[in-house]
Design a protein around this motif. Structure first.
Motif, PDB file in Angstrom:
ATOM      1  N   LEU A 320      45.264  32.427  49.924  1.00 44.96           N
ATOM      2  CA  LEU A 320      45.053  33.042  48.716  1.00 44.96           C
ATOM      3  C   LEU A 320      43.625  32.882  48.257  1.00 44.96           C
ATOM      4  O   LEU A 320      43.152  33.452  47.115  1.00 44.96           O
ATOM      5  CB  LEU A 320      45.946  32.232  47.576  1.00 44.96           C
ATOM      6  N   LEU A 321      42.864  32.116  48.778  1.00 38.54           N
ATOM      7  CA  LEU A 321      41.323  32.184  48.639  1.00 38.54           C
ATOM      8  C   LEU A 321      40.601  33.142  49.610  1.00 38.54           C
ATOM      9  O   LEU A 321      39.347  32.968  49.383  1.00 38.54           O
ATOM     10  CB  LEU A 321      41.034  30.661  48.494  1.00 38.54           C
ATOM     11  N   ASP A 322      41.263  34.190  50.204  1.00 38.21           N
ATOM     12  CA  ASP A 322      40.411  34.985  50.994  1.00 38.21           C
ATOM     13  C   ASP A 322      39.970  36.027  50.006  1.00 38.21           C
ATOM     14  O   ASP A 322      40.954  36.813  49.603  1.00 38.21           O
ATOM     15  CB  ASP A 322      41.378  35.546  52.157  1.00 38.21           C
ATOM     16  N   PRO A 323      38.607  36.394  49.937  1.00 37.05           N
ATOM     17  CA  PRO A 323      38.201  37.443  48.824  1.00 37.05           C
ATOM     18  C   PRO A 323      38.418  38.958  49.398  1.00 37.05           C
ATOM     19  O   PRO A 323      38.336  39.587  48.566  1.00 37.05           O
ATOM     20  CB  PRO A 323      36.877  37.174  48.637  1.00 37.05           C
ATOM     21  N   GLY A 324      38.480  39.023  50.753  1.00 36.17           N
ATOM     22  CA  GLY A 324      38.749  40.284  51.122  1.00 36.17           C
ATOM     23  C   GLY A 324      37.087  40.768  51.159  1.00 36.17           C
ATOM     24  O   GLY A 324      36.286  39.987  51.019  1.00 36.17           O
ATOM     25  N   ASP A 325      36.921  42.090  51.426  1.00 36.77           N
ATOM     26  CA  ASP A 325      35.421  42.513  51.614  1.00 36.77           C
ATOM     27  C   ASP A 325      35.061  42.920  50.243  1.00 36.77           C
ATOM     28  O   ASP A 325      33.624  42.658  50.103  1.00 36.77           O
ATOM     29  CB  ASP A 325      35.549  43.884  52.461  1.00 36.77           C
ATOM     30  N   THR A 326      35.658  43.072  49.413  1.00 33.92           N
ATOM     31  CA  THR A 326      35.129  43.508  48.081  1.00 33.92           C
ATOM     32  C   THR A 326      35.829  42.755  46.927  1.00 33.92           C
ATOM     33  O   THR A 326      36.797  43.033  46.386  1.00 33.92           O
ATOM     34  CB  THR A 326      35.230  44.942  47.505  1.00 33.92           C
ATOM     35  N   PRO A 327      35.518  41.295  46.809  1.00 34.65           N
ATOM     36  CA  PRO A 327      36.184  40.465  45.842  1.00 34.65           C
ATOM     37  C   PRO A 327      36.467  40.980  44.376  1.00 34.65           C
ATOM     38  O   PRO A 327      37.121  40.541  43.754  1.00 34.65           O
ATOM     39  CB  PRO A 327      35.189  39.037  45.718  1.00 34.65           C
ATOM     40  N   HIS A 328      35.256  41.610  43.877  1.00 30.07           N
ATOM     41  CA  HIS A 328      35.533  42.045  42.449  1.00 30.07           C
ATOM     42  C   HIS A 328      36.778  42.935  42.384  1.00 30.07           C
ATOM     43  O   HIS A 328      37.405  43.143  41.075  1.00 30.07           O
ATOM     44  CB  HIS A 328      34.252  43.006  42.029  1.00 30.07           C
ATOM     45  N   GLU A 329      37.165  43.724  43.374  1.00 29.31           N
ATOM     46  CA  GLU A 329      38.489  44.275  43.375  1.00 29.31           C
ATOM     47  C   GLU A 329      39.682  43.451  43.607  1.00 29.31           C
ATOM     48  O   GLU A 329      41.094  44.031  43.159  1.00 29.31           O
ATOM     49  CB  GLU A 329      38.497  45.499  44.460  1.00 29.31           C
ATOM     50  N   ASN A 330      39.438  42.287  43.957  1.00 27.66           N
ATOM     51  CA  ASN A 330      40.579  41.502  44.304  1.00 27.66           C
ATOM     52  C   ASN A 330      40.910  40.459  43.281  1.00 27.66           C
ATOM     53  O   ASN A 330      40.561  39.456  43.244  1.00 27.66           O
ATOM     54  CB  ASN A 330      40.347  40.685  45.663  1.00 27.66           C
ATOM     55  N   ALA A 331      41.710  41.090  42.322  1.00 26.20           N
ATOM     56  CA  ALA A 331      41.666  40.468  40.845  1.00 26.20           C
ATOM     57  C   ALA A 331      42.655  39.322  41.285  1.00 26.20           C
ATOM     58  O   ALA A 331      42.269  37.893  40.530  1.00 26.20           O
ATOM     59  CB  ALA A 331      42.751  41.293  40.010  1.00 26.20           C
ATOM     60  N   GLN A 332      43.597  39.328  42.174  1.00 26.26           N
ATOM     61  CA  GLN A 332      44.213  37.879  42.601  1.00 26.26           C
ATOM     62  C   GLN A 332      43.429  36.869  42.932  1.00 26.26           C
ATOM     63  O   GLN A 332      43.561  35.488  42.338  1.00 26.26           O
ATOM     64  CB  GLN A 332      45.590  38.334  43.259  1.00 26.26           C
ATOM     65  N   PHE A 333      42.787  37.345  43.644  1.00 24.20           N
ATOM     66  CA  PHE A 333      41.879  35.998  44.470  1.00 24.20           C
ATOM     67  C   PHE A 333      40.843  35.571  43.127  1.00 24.20           C
ATOM     68  O   PHE A 333      40.685  34.522  43.179  1.00 24.20           O
ATOM     69  CB  PHE A 333      40.757  36.720  45.499  1.00 24.20           C
ATOM     70  N   LEU A 334      40.456  36.641  42.319  1.00 24.11           N
ATOM     71  CA  LEU A 334      39.454  36.027  41.194  1.00 24.11           C
ATOM     72  C   LEU A 334      40.189  34.988  40.531  1.00 24.11           C
ATOM     73  O   LEU A 334      39.444  33.949  39.806  1.00 24.11           O
ATOM     74  CB  LEU A 334      38.856  37.262  40.536  1.00 24.11           C
ATOM     75  N   VAL A 335      41.512  35.241  40.210  1.00 25.38           N
ATOM     76  CA  VAL A 335      42.134  34.527  39.418  1.00 25.38           C
ATOM     77  C   VAL A 335      42.311  32.927  40.035  1.00 25.38           C
ATOM     78  O   VAL A 335      42.094  32.153  39.125  1.00 25.38           O
ATOM     79  CB  VAL A 335      43.576  35.024  38.792  1.00 25.38           C
ATOM     80  N   PHE A 336      42.702  32.963  41.356  1.00 21.82           N
ATOM     81  CA  PHE A 336      42.709  31.675  41.858  1.00 21.82           C
ATOM     82  C   PHE A 336      41.401  30.919  41.807  1.00 21.82           C
ATOM     83  O   PHE A 336      41.316  29.729  41.734  1.00 21.82           O
ATOM     84  CB  PHE A 336      43.092  31.999  43.441  1.00 21.82           C
ATOM     85  N   CYS A 337      40.511  31.696  42.242  1.00 16.79           N
ATOM     86  CA  CYS A 337      39.037  31.077  42.350  1.00 16.79           C
ATOM     87  C   CYS A 337      38.659  30.677  40.903  1.00 16.79           C
ATOM     88  O   CYS A 337      38.211  29.703  40.663  1.00 16.79           O
ATOM     89  CB  CYS A 337      38.022  32.279  42.475  1.00 16.79           C
ATOM     90  N   ALA A 338      39.051  31.294  39.679  1.00 14.35           N
ATOM     91  CA  ALA A 338      38.790  31.149  38.457  1.00 14.35           C
ATOM     92  C   ALA A 338      39.291  29.826  37.965  1.00 14.35           C
ATOM     93  O   ALA A 338      39.103  28.866  37.346  1.00 14.35           O
ATOM     94  CB  ALA A 338      38.822  32.183  37.439  1.00 14.35           C
ATOM     95  N   ALA A 339      40.806  29.652  38.525  1.00 17.46           N
ATOM     96  CA  ALA A 339      41.539  28.388  38.368  1.00 17.46           C
ATOM     97  C   ALA A 339      40.770  27.154  38.886  1.00 17.46           C
ATOM     98  O   ALA A 339      40.718  26.153  38.247  1.00 17.46           O
ATOM     99  CB  ALA A 339      42.871  28.524  38.861  1.00 17.46           C
ATOM    100  N   VAL A 340      40.085  27.244  40.218  1.00 20.38           N
ATOM    101  CA  VAL A 340      39.513  26.353  40.831  1.00 20.38           C
ATOM    102  C   VAL A 340      38.212  25.886  39.892  1.00 20.38           C
ATOM    103  O   VAL A 340      38.035  24.534  39.501  1.00 20.38           O
ATOM    104  CB  VAL A 340      39.185  26.470  42.214  1.00 20.38           C
ATOM    105  N   ILE A 341      37.496  26.847  39.360  1.00 24.31           N
ATOM    106  CA  ILE A 341      36.361  26.506  38.671  1.00 24.31           C
ATOM    107  C   ILE A 341      36.904  25.802  37.363  1.00 24.31           C
ATOM    108  O   ILE A 341      36.235  24.680  37.128  1.00 24.31           O
ATOM    109  CB  ILE A 341      35.369  28.019  38.394  1.00 24.31           C
ATOM    110  N   ARG A 342      37.685  26.227  36.825  1.00 23.94           N
ATOM    111  CA  ARG A 342      38.013  25.631  35.756  1.00 23.94           C
ATOM    112  C   ARG A 342      38.492  24.212  35.971  1.00 23.94           C
ATOM    113  O   ARG A 342      38.259  23.377  35.073  1.00 23.94           O
ATOM    114  CB  ARG A 342      39.284  26.236  35.087  1.00 23.94           C
TER     115      ARG A 342
END
Ligand code: ADP
Ligand code: MG
Length: 678
Positions: A320-342
């Motif tokens: 679930l932390l794999d961003p794919g090639d274009t992370p800005h489009e991968n909203a689910q990844f960004l949510v998981f990533c933001a959760a870690v940052i928070r």
């Protein structure tokens, strides 16, 4: 298991292992009997429930399969009850006040999610069953129970997020861990001649060798023959135990090496990490070496860490932390990533506290390991995406591209989206986070429990926000995610730092940002029992307030005991080894002086003068250390502020003496010998 268990039982068991479903207790008898047959075929006569007490080590009590029969024979037996539950007399394990000494009852409980294994010895083999260890009131007395609880919490919250993105399934989302273990090897002859290494795991004395690690000629160098033979043996032993080892190399300091497995689910990785440390130590002896897992065995060269790579995923979703090639489009990844940052931002103190120990204090912040300040490294691509989110929305991802080396015969390289940053304590490394502040001697359980729990908490926060904003209307999801991410990045973005964590400027900058800088264990441990930490552990059922406080007590006590033992050793070695050697040499010089003068020769007394001063200073510093440490130190602050500096004083005198006293009189193997003779 598939080969030996009836189909239905195998299926039921795998539902528990893979989907986290409740264990059906009626399968236990059948599993126990199959396990016993398997083990006996491999020569086992005994079994043991292996558990992981708060000492950070591994504990086991072996019992025989054999029972007497009424006709005077014996029969090998192993019942479901024996598999599921054991009752070691655990009264001597640290409990931090959860139990009194006379309340010995503790239970070990079969952990079906961590594979049983067979431990071999030249004289017999033993079936080992990983277990949780709890008091008779059901409170956790070990490292495993909270790992399992935290994994359950993380699974529940991660599912709420994936569900919002349209994936509703029941497949367990597990946290995964890949720990890289650094260690030192020293020849056994030196080890046994150093009472400090033997008893404290680190050298309390020792002048810097003429040549240290400044040439970087050991790092990734060709592995010495004896060491390689040892490594191959370690790996073979670990494969037999089911631990998948992947990487071996020389580390930065002379005599320092690294071993890393392929990642596994957090629980199994934790158990396997304990086995790795055990096997390293066991096999080293076979090659007449000792394996040191202390964080700082030698002053002046790098210490050892254990980088814990962490992610989460399932067979349904992948990582679930794999961003794919274009992370800005991968909203689910960004949510998981933001959760870690928070999570890292909100619980900096806790993350610092779970890597605090007397050993790790010598390493964190010493420009060889991350500073004591927690921050998150995202890499250029991801940092850029979050920058865009902050200012309104992400529309592009920096391209990864390819790298031209300028040699036609070399293939073009796919360039990574971000460079690496060795100085960051918590770094995104492409498809996982790497927690680099963990010490080499730690069980990874504590750090994993903290990460799983605080990230579960942040996922809960994100899920709640998104559920409220969309109230079931999928078309609102995109906007809601954008709002959520920019909120998080505005509130918690100060934890993101992509620069040099070792620099003075970062320390100043971090202070301006209001980030915590808990320099020592004495500063950090109390972050384990702040109100917000108690709350988050209780909320997700990971550790009750009592369990948490008992851990805090235990770790304070361990810190003080470690410092006390080191103080005792320092005094003893200084008085009975170093002082006598110095006085002998002083005497030699003094008689040389008298004799030469009697013959009307000159004698330059510079060395004798300095030695005489140092012998005096040594005695004074020992007296000071004695005064600071008699009566035992039970106070973390006092150990840190008074006892440790007093030990340093003794060492400073001794190390200078080492540079003056005749080599044949010096009683301890030197750094030069220990680090460079392979
Ligand atoms: P480095 O180059 O950072 O030294 P290593 O190759 O020594 O890395 O170790 C990286 C570790 O990260 C390995 O144990 C690897 O299995 C682990 N890892 C890789 N992917 C994941 C993941 N998704 N979750 C947890 N750990 C992972
Ligand atoms: Mg590595």
């Amino acid at each position: 298991m598939k080969k030996r268990l009836p189909k239905e039982i195998f299926k039921s068991l795998m539902k528990t292992v893979e989907a986290g479903e409740k264990l059906d207790p009626t399968v236990a008898d059948v599993v126990a009997s199959a396990m016993k047959d398997w083990a006996v075929e491999k020569g086992a006569t005994h079994y043991t429930h292996v558990f992981y007490p708060l000492t950070g080590g591994t504990a086991e009590k072996h019992d025989s399969f054999m029972s007497p029969t009424s006709d005077g024979g014996t029969i090998a037996q192993f019942s479901g009850k024996e598999l599921c539950q054991g009752e070691p007399d655990g009264s001597s394990f640290p409990t931090g006040g959860i139990r009194q000494t006379h309340e010995a009852r503790g239970y070990t409980i079969w952990d079906v999610t961590s594979p049983a294994y067979i431990l071999e010895n030249d004289n017999g083999t033993t079936l080992c069953i990983p277990t949780a260890f709890v008091s008779w009131t059901g409170e956790a007395l070990d490292k495993k129970t909270p790992v399992l609880r935290s994994m359950q919490a993380l699974d529940a919250q991660a599912h709420r997020i994936t569900k919002l993105f349209g994936h509703d399934d029941k497949v367990f989302v597990a946290s995964t861990a890949g720990p890289e273990q650094e260690y030192f090897l020293v020849d056994k002859n030196f080890y046994y001649a150093r009472p400090d290494l033997l008893n404290a795991g680190r050298t309390l004395f020792g002048a810097a060798p003429p040549k240290g690690q400044e040439f970087d000629d050991h790092y990734f160098g060709a592995i010495p023959e004896r060491v390689l033979a040892f490594m191959l043996d370690v790996e073979r032993e670990l494969y037999k135990l089911g631990v998948p080892i992947k990487t071996r190399h020389n580390e930065v300091a002379p005599g320092q090496y690294e071993i890393a497995p392929v990642f596994e689910t957090a629980n199994v990785a934790t158990d396997h990490q304990q086995l790795i440390m055990q096997v390293l130590k066991k096999v080293a002896k076979k090659y007449d070496m000792e394996c040191l897992t202390h964080e700082k065995p030698f002053a002046g060269v790098n210490g050892s860490g254990k980088h814990v790579n962490w992610s989460l995923g399932s067979s349904a979703h992948g990582n679930l932390l794999d961003p794919g090639d274009t992370p800005h489009e991968n909203a689910q990844f960004l949510v998981f990533c933001a959760a870690v940052i928070r999570a890292v931002y909100k619980f900096q103190g806790l993350l610092r506290a779970v890597v605090a120990s007397a050993g790790n204090d010598h390493r964190l912040g010493a420009n060889e390991a991350p500073p004591a300040i927690l921050s998150v490294f995202l890499g250029d691509q991801l940092a850029d995406v979050f920058e865009q989110i902050k200012s309104g929305g992400a529309n592009s991802s920096l391209p990864t591209g390819s790298l031209e080396v300028g040699v036609d015969t070399l293939p073009p390289l796919a360039k990574d989206a971000g460079d690496r940053n060795r100085t960051s304590p918590f770094a995104f490394t492409g498809n996982r986070f790497e927690f680099r502040a963990v010490g080499s001697n730690f069980s990874i359980a504590g750090p994993l429990v903290a990460m799983n729990t605080i990230i579960a908490d942040s996922l809960d926060y994100c899920a709640t926000k998104l559920e409220e904003a969309t109230s079931g209307d999928e078309s609102k999801l995109h906007g809601a995610v954008q709002t959520l991410l920019s909120e998080i990045i505005n509130e918690c973005g100060s934890i993101i730092f992509n620069g040099n964590g070792y620099s003075e400027e970062w320390h100043a900058e971090a202070e301006k940002r209001g980030l915590l800088n808990l320099r020592t264990t004495a500063d950090a441990l109390s972050a384990l029992i702040t109100e917000d930490v108690k709350e988050v552990f209780a909320k997700y059922g990971v550790l009750s307030e009592r369990e948490l406080e008992s851990r805090y007590e235990t770790y304070c006590e361990q810190y003080c005991m470690t410092v006390q033992v080191e103080a005792n050793l320092t005094k003893k070695i200084a008085r009975t080894l170093i002082f006598p050697a110095a006085v002998r040499y002083q005497n030699e010089l003094a008689s040389a002086c008298t004799n030469l003068k009697a013959l009307d020769y000159e004698f330059d007394t510079d060395t004798l003068d300095r030695i005489t001063q140092l012998v005096k200073a040594l005695q004074d510093s020992i007296a000071e250390l004695s005064a600071a440490s008699t009566g035992g130190c039970e106070d973390v602050r006092k150990c840190c502020d008074t006892v440790l500096p007093a030990m340093e004083q003794v060492r400073a005198c001794a190390d200078e003496l080492e540079g003056l006293v005749a080599d044949d009189l010096w009683p301890l193997p030197t750094y030069q010998e220990m680090l460079f003779i392979k």
